[in-house]
Scaffold this motif. Structure first.
Motif, PDB file in Angstrom:
ATOM      1  N   VAL A 177       7.104   6.094  22.560  1.00 42.62           N
ATOM      2  CA  VAL A 177       7.508   7.295  21.881  1.00 42.62           C
ATOM      3  C   VAL A 177       7.638   8.374  22.671  1.00 42.62           C
ATOM      4  CG1 VAL A 177       7.549   8.809  19.723  1.00 42.62           C
ATOM      5  CG2 VAL A 177       7.338   6.211  19.741  1.00 42.62           C
ATOM      6  N   ARG A 178       6.175   8.665  23.180  1.00 43.23           N
ATOM      7  CA  ARG A 178       6.129  10.010  24.032  1.00 43.23           C
ATOM      8  C   ARG A 178       6.931  10.268  25.142  1.00 43.23           C
ATOM      9  NH1 ARG A 178       0.790   8.814  22.094  1.00 43.23           N
ATOM     10  NH2 ARG A 178       0.343   7.680  23.821  1.00 43.23           N
ATOM     11  N   GLU A 179       7.331   8.975  25.805  1.00 43.88           N
ATOM     12  CA  GLU A 179       8.137   9.052  26.959  1.00 43.88           C
ATOM     13  C   GLU A 179       9.668   9.416  26.418  1.00 43.88           C
ATOM     14  OE1 GLU A 179       8.200   5.378  28.639  1.00 43.88           O
ATOM     15  OE2 GLU A 179       5.973   5.248  29.151  1.00 43.88           O
ATOM     16  N   VAL A 180       9.695   8.736  25.373  1.00 45.81           N
ATOM     17  CA  VAL A 180      11.248   9.182  24.787  1.00 45.81           C
ATOM     18  C   VAL A 180      11.134  10.519  24.366  1.00 45.81           C
ATOM     19  CG1 VAL A 180      12.772   8.876  22.651  1.00 45.81           C
ATOM     20  CG2 VAL A 180      11.578   6.898  23.703  1.00 45.81           C
ATOM     21  N   VAL A 181      10.449  11.346  23.857  1.00 47.05           N
ATOM     22  CA  VAL A 181      10.531  12.729  23.543  1.00 47.05           C
ATOM     23  C   VAL A 181      10.507  13.383  24.848  1.00 47.05           C
ATOM     24  CG1 VAL A 181       9.142  14.740  22.677  1.00 47.05           C
ATOM     25  CG2 VAL A 181       9.180  12.609  21.485  1.00 47.05           C
ATOM     26  N   GLU A 182       9.720  13.276  25.910  1.00 46.21           N
ATOM     27  CA  GLU A 182       9.807  13.836  27.299  1.00 46.21           C
ATOM     28  C   GLU A 182      11.319  13.643  27.698  1.00 46.21           C
ATOM     29  OE1 GLU A 182       6.946  12.197  30.014  1.00 46.21           O
ATOM     30  OE2 GLU A 182       5.166  12.841  28.805  1.00 46.21           O
ATOM     31  N   LEU A 183      12.009  12.386  27.606  1.00 50.08           N
ATOM     32  CA  LEU A 183      13.378  12.312  28.129  1.00 50.08           C
ATOM     33  C   LEU A 183      14.492  13.038  27.363  1.00 50.08           C
ATOM     34  CD1 LEU A 183      13.387   8.483  28.781  1.00 50.08           C
ATOM     35  CD2 LEU A 183      13.230  10.217  30.507  1.00 50.08           C
ATOM     36  N   LEU A 184      14.093  13.446  26.162  1.00 54.30           N
ATOM     37  CA  LEU A 184      15.066  14.189  25.469  1.00 54.30           C
ATOM     38  C   LEU A 184      14.907  15.586  25.757  1.00 54.30           C
ATOM     39  CD1 LEU A 184      14.775  12.151  21.790  1.00 54.30           C
ATOM     40  CD2 LEU A 184      16.681  11.941  23.315  1.00 54.30           C
ATOM     41  N   SER A 185      13.607  15.911  25.936  1.00 56.82           N
ATOM     42  CA  SER A 185      13.406  17.521  26.214  1.00 56.82           C
ATOM     43  C   SER A 185      13.946  18.471  24.976  1.00 56.82           C
ATOM     44  CB  SER A 185      13.818  17.904  27.541  1.00 56.82           C
ATOM     45  OG  SER A 185      13.314  17.198  28.556  1.00 56.82           O
ATOM     46  N   PRO A 186      13.149  18.241  23.827  1.00 57.07           N
ATOM     47  CA  PRO A 186      14.065  18.852  22.829  1.00 57.07           C
ATOM     48  C   PRO A 186      13.808  20.435  22.679  1.00 57.07           C
ATOM     49  CG  PRO A 186      11.989  17.893  21.991  1.00 57.07           C
ATOM     50  CD  PRO A 186      12.161  17.243  23.325  1.00 57.07           C
ATOM     51  N   GLY A 187      13.026  20.935  23.726  1.00 49.74           N
ATOM     52  CA  GLY A 187      12.869  22.591  23.781  1.00 49.74           C
ATOM     53  C   GLY A 187      12.234  23.058  22.715  1.00 49.74           C
ATOM     54  N   GLU A 188      12.378  24.511  22.837  1.00 53.81           N
ATOM     55  CA  GLU A 188      11.512  25.144  21.733  1.00 53.81           C
ATOM     56  C   GLU A 188      12.036  25.084  20.231  1.00 53.81           C
ATOM     57  OE1 GLU A 188      11.464  29.116  22.761  1.00 53.81           O
ATOM     58  OE2 GLU A 188      10.220  28.818  24.587  1.00 53.81           O
ATOM     59  N   GLY A 189      11.164  25.343  19.289  1.00 51.26           N
ATOM     60  CA  GLY A 189      11.527  25.221  17.831  1.00 51.26           C
ATOM     61  C   GLY A 189      11.794  23.510  17.641  1.00 51.26           C
ATOM     62  N   PHE A 220      14.023   4.262  19.370  1.00 46.77           N
ATOM     63  CA  PHE A 220      13.678   5.339  19.253  1.00 46.77           C
ATOM     64  C   PHE A 220      14.439   6.580  19.708  1.00 46.77           C
ATOM     65  CE2 PHE A 220       9.520   2.515  18.568  1.00 46.77           C
ATOM     66  CZ  PHE A 220       9.063   3.274  17.391  1.00 46.77           C
ATOM     67  N   MET A 221      15.046   6.497  20.845  1.00 48.22           N
ATOM     68  CA  MET A 221      15.656   7.388  21.502  1.00 48.22           C
ATOM     69  C   MET A 221      16.956   8.017  20.598  1.00 48.22           C
ATOM     70  SD  MET A 221      17.092   8.005  25.254  1.00 48.22           S
ATOM     71  CE  MET A 221      15.377   7.982  25.758  1.00 48.22           C
ATOM     72  N   ASN A 222      17.663   6.997  19.848  1.00 43.22           N
ATOM     73  CA  ASN A 222      18.791   7.379  19.181  1.00 43.22           C
ATOM     74  C   ASN A 222      18.380   8.072  17.850  1.00 43.22           C
ATOM     75  OD1 ASN A 222      21.549   6.469  19.823  1.00 43.22           O
ATOM     76  ND2 ASN A 222      20.400   4.613  20.309  1.00 43.22           N
ATOM     77  N   LEU A 223      17.008   7.493  17.213  1.00 43.64           N
ATOM     78  CA  LEU A 223      16.632   8.108  15.904  1.00 43.64           C
ATOM     79  C   LEU A 223      16.205   9.531  16.087  1.00 43.64           C
ATOM     80  CD1 LEU A 223      15.163   4.654  14.176  1.00 43.64           C
ATOM     81  CD2 LEU A 223      17.490   5.841  13.886  1.00 43.64           C
ATOM     82  N   ILE A 224      15.234   9.573  17.150  1.00 43.06           N
ATOM     83  CA  ILE A 224      14.495  10.681  17.080  1.00 43.06           C
ATOM     84  C   ILE A 224      15.714  11.748  17.839  1.00 43.06           C
ATOM     85  CG2 ILE A 224      13.024  11.965  18.602  1.00 43.06           C
ATOM     86  CD1 ILE A 224      11.142   9.536  18.812  1.00 43.06           C
ATOM     87  N   GLY A 225      16.632  11.191  18.693  1.00 42.23           N
ATOM     88  CA  GLY A 225      17.611  12.255  19.135  1.00 42.23           C
ATOM     89  C   GLY A 225      18.639  12.865  18.114  1.00 42.23           C
ATOM     90  N   ASN A 226      18.931  11.890  17.101  1.00 39.50           N
ATOM     91  CA  ASN A 226      19.712  12.318  16.285  1.00 39.50           C
ATOM     92  C   ASN A 226      18.808  13.298  15.110  1.00 39.50           C
ATOM     93  OD1 ASN A 226      21.810  10.824  16.586  1.00 39.50           O
ATOM     94  ND2 ASN A 226      21.720   9.258  15.019  1.00 39.50           N
ATOM     95  N   ALA A 227      17.495  12.952  14.771  1.00 33.99           N
ATOM     96  CA  ALA A 227      16.884  13.681  13.980  1.00 33.99           C
ATOM     97  C   ALA A 227      16.725  15.314  14.687  1.00 33.99           C
ATOM     98  CB  ALA A 227      15.489  13.303  13.992  1.00 33.99           C
ATOM     99  N   VAL A 228      16.683  15.561  16.057  1.00 34.63           N
ATOM    100  CA  VAL A 228      16.748  16.914  16.812  1.00 34.63           C
ATOM    101  C   VAL A 228      17.952  17.348  16.680  1.00 34.63           C
ATOM    102  CG1 VAL A 228      16.277  17.903  18.907  1.00 34.63           C
ATOM    103  CG2 VAL A 228      14.639  16.003  18.163  1.00 34.63           C
ATOM    104  N   LYS A 229      18.948  16.481  16.888  1.00 35.99           N
ATOM    105  CA  LYS A 229      20.420  17.252  17.019  1.00 35.99           C
ATOM    106  C   LYS A 229      20.875  17.898  15.779  1.00 35.99           C
ATOM    107  CE  LYS A 229      23.475  14.198  17.586  1.00 35.99           C
ATOM    108  NZ  LYS A 229      24.300  12.906  18.358  1.00 35.99           N
ATOM    109  N   TYR A 230      20.682  16.797  14.718  1.00 38.00           N
ATOM    110  CA  TYR A 230      21.289  17.383  13.528  1.00 38.00           C
ATOM    111  C   TYR A 230      20.295  18.509  12.959  1.00 38.00           C
ATOM    112  CZ  TYR A 230      24.872  14.174  13.838  1.00 38.00           C
ATOM    113  OH  TYR A 230      25.928  13.235  14.057  1.00 38.00           O
ATOM    114  N   GLY A 231      19.006  18.452  13.197  1.00 39.51           N
ATOM    115  CA  GLY A 231      17.981  19.535  12.462  1.00 39.51           C
ATOM    116  C   GLY A 231      18.194  20.795  13.228  1.00 39.51           C
ATOM    117  N   ARG A 232      18.801  21.018  14.444  1.00 36.46           N
ATOM    118  CA  ARG A 232      19.189  22.346  14.937  1.00 36.46           C
ATOM    119  C   ARG A 232      19.874  22.855  14.214  1.00 36.46           C
ATOM    120  NH1 ARG A 232      18.387  20.213  20.535  1.00 36.46           N
ATOM    121  NH2 ARG A 232      16.062  21.260  21.466  1.00 36.46           N
TER     122      ARG A 232
END
Length: 531
Positions: free
Chosen positions: A381-393, A416-428
């Motif tokens: 999961v930590r690798e997925v977060v690094e790959l996604l690089s969600p940025g500040e906020g 994990f990448m799809n689920l976390i990526g969706n959460a970041v994308k729609y949360g912004r």
């Protein structure tokens, strides 16, 4: 005056008679059977020692049927025995009685089943001088006979009720001696089979090899066992020959000299099982054919998806390059509406590339399998977060002590990448800081993982829709997306034996849950990766 008569001869004769009588009594006393004699009036004159074992006590000088005797006599069936039917009474009337049966009811209440014979006794000149009777205890014999009869009845019941076709034949012509009801039912109730040679009883079996098998068993004395043999015969007497399949045994029956005298036929019909199995085998062959065709189709689909993605991406890259060159050539002159159009053009090019990649991922999800390896899900999961690089906020919280399991690393990472990526994308799009929490808990055969966010949430009426391919809940110009990500997630998870579901409401964030087995399960199909 002296008067005398010499009686020496008479005294000596009487002594000899008395000696003979004593000798006779001594001999009769040692006989195992009861011996009883009477005078012409039926009074008992002699009863040997064996009498006590059966009668208990017998009074001398009294007829055996006299009420003063300490026993009673009954017929073999337990009914009262009239005097005229008593063996000694019949013998006194001049009748020879052989193997008569009756019961003795002793004074102690014990009943003894006996068998006896009685004959009249006459002097040398034919004058009746009484009767003699012998008796023996047959209680044990009758008990054994009764037990044997019960066993015969039990075996007869088994024979009649056995869930198998049973018949017994006799002689080299295989004459049917007996057959159970199921035999008659199977071969046809319209047939008369008992007493007939089997070739005459079942003529429609001629030429199918069964009669020859019977001949061989009778000649060799060796049993024959057959499994699922086909027999064709007219079951209903309507002239229609039907197929039947049977497991059967032909077993030789021997006489006391060891010679084969007949054959026992024991068969179980398995027609339904054979037909059902053959249908299953045909369906299995058809399924195998369809499986091979599906595998071929999957390989062709993989090849097509790869070629199509390559061929479609090439002009897209050209369009993207042209747009970039135009923007660079125009420089500062690209302003206002033109700049927005260029941004939309480049965004749609990137969306088309993502759509092509998504279709390729979806076509392979669930079919392409890789080798399982130990996967530490926390590190993954930590690798997925690094790959996604969600940025500040954006904050992604990972629950400690995440489990390690045997799994295909890339598919699990993709989920994990799809689920976390969706959460970041729609949360912004909510205008507030994004918080994503990744948790887990053990379940029966594996683990349940949760990806929760504080985003806009999803109304319950859309919970089913979001799993469909190309489905999005917001305009693509507002939030870039292909509508394929969750479809890929569902396909990957379910192909690995897991489940995926959503808990959410509008404005309350979303919780995506999925289960993953502790150890990998066998894949239904495996086509391998394409180059």
């Amino acid at each position: 005056m002296a008067h005398a008569v010499e009686v020496t001869g008479q005294v000596q004769a009487r002594g000899r008679v008395e000696a003979l009588a004593a000798e006779r009594a001594a001999i009769l006393g040692q006989i195992a059977d009861v011996v009883v004699t009477t005078d012409p009036q039926g009074r008992v004159t002699f009863a040997n020692a064996a009498t006590r074992a059966i009668y208990g006590e017998m009074r001398l000088g009294v007829p055996i049927w006299d009420p003063s005797q300490p026993f009673r006599l009954r017929n073999a069936d337990g009914s009262e025995r009239p005097v005229e039917r008593i063996s000694l009474a019949r013998a006194l009337r001049g009748e020879r009685v052989v193997d008569d049966e009756w019961r003795v009811v002793r004074s102690d209440g014990r009943e003894v089943a006996v068998m006896g014979s009685a004959v009249p006794v006459t002097a040398a000149d034919g004058t009746p001088i009484g009767a003699a009777m012998t008796v023996r205890d047959v209680s044990e014999q009758r008990r054994l006979q009764h037990q044997l009869e019960m066993e015969r009845n039990r075996l007869a019941d088994v024979f009649r009720q056995a869930p198998a076709v049973i018949a017994v034949t006799q002689g080299p012509e295989h004459r049917i001696v007996t057959a159970n009801p199921l035999f008659r039912q199977v071969v046809g109730a319209h047939r008369a089979v008992e007493g007939l040679p089997i070739r005459q009883a079942l003529p429609d079996l001629e030429g199918q090899g069964f009669f020859e098998l019977l001949d061989g068993v009778y000649a060799s004395g060796e049993p024959f066992v057959g499994n699922e043999l086909l027999a064709r015969f007219d079951r209903n007497g309507d002239g229609v020959v039907e197929d039947g399949f049977f497991n059967f045994v032909y077993h030789p029956l021997r006489d006391v000299d060891g010679q084969v005298r007949g054959i026992m036929i024991h068969a179980v019909e398995v027609t339904d099982q054979v037909v059902a199995r053959r249908e299953v085998e045909l369906k299995a062959e058809e399924l195998l054919r369809l499986t091979h065709a599906l595998e071929q189709s999957n390989r062709e689909l993989d090849q097509f998806a790869y070629v199509a993605s390559h061929d479609l991406k090439a002009p897209l890259r050209g369009i993207a390059n042209l747009a970039q060159w135009i923007q660079e050539d125009l420089g500062d002159r690209v302003t206002g509406e033109t700049a927005e159009h260029m941004r939309l053009l480049q965004g749609r090019v990137h969306r088309m590339e993502a759509l092509i990649d998504g279709i390729l991922d979806y076509s392979r999800a669930g079919r392409v399998r890789t080798a399982a390896e130990p996967v530490e899900t926390g590190a993954l999961v930590r690798e997925v977060v690094e790959l996604l690089s969600p940025g500040e906020g954006v904050e992604v919280e990972v629950e400690p002590d995440m489990p390690t399991l045997e799994a295909e690393r890339v598919p699990l990472q993709q989920v994990f990448m799809n689920l976390i990526g969706n959460a970041v994308k729609y949360g912004r799009g909510t205008g507030k800081d994004v918080c994503v929490r990744v948790g887990w808990r053990p379940v029966r055969d594996g683990y349940e993982f949760t990806v929760a966010d504080n985003g806009p949430g999803i109304a319950p009426e859309y919970h089913d829709r979001i799993w469909g391919i190309f489905q999005t809940l917001q305009a693509r110009d507002k939030v870039e997306g292909t509508g394929i990500g969750l479809s890929v997630v569902r396909k990957i998870v379910e192909s690995r034996g897991g489940e995926v579901w959503l808990r959410s409401a509008a404005g309350e964030g979303a919780e995506f849950h999925f289960t993953w087995p502790r150890v990998p399960r066998a894949a239904n199909t495996s086509t391998g990766d394409q180059p």
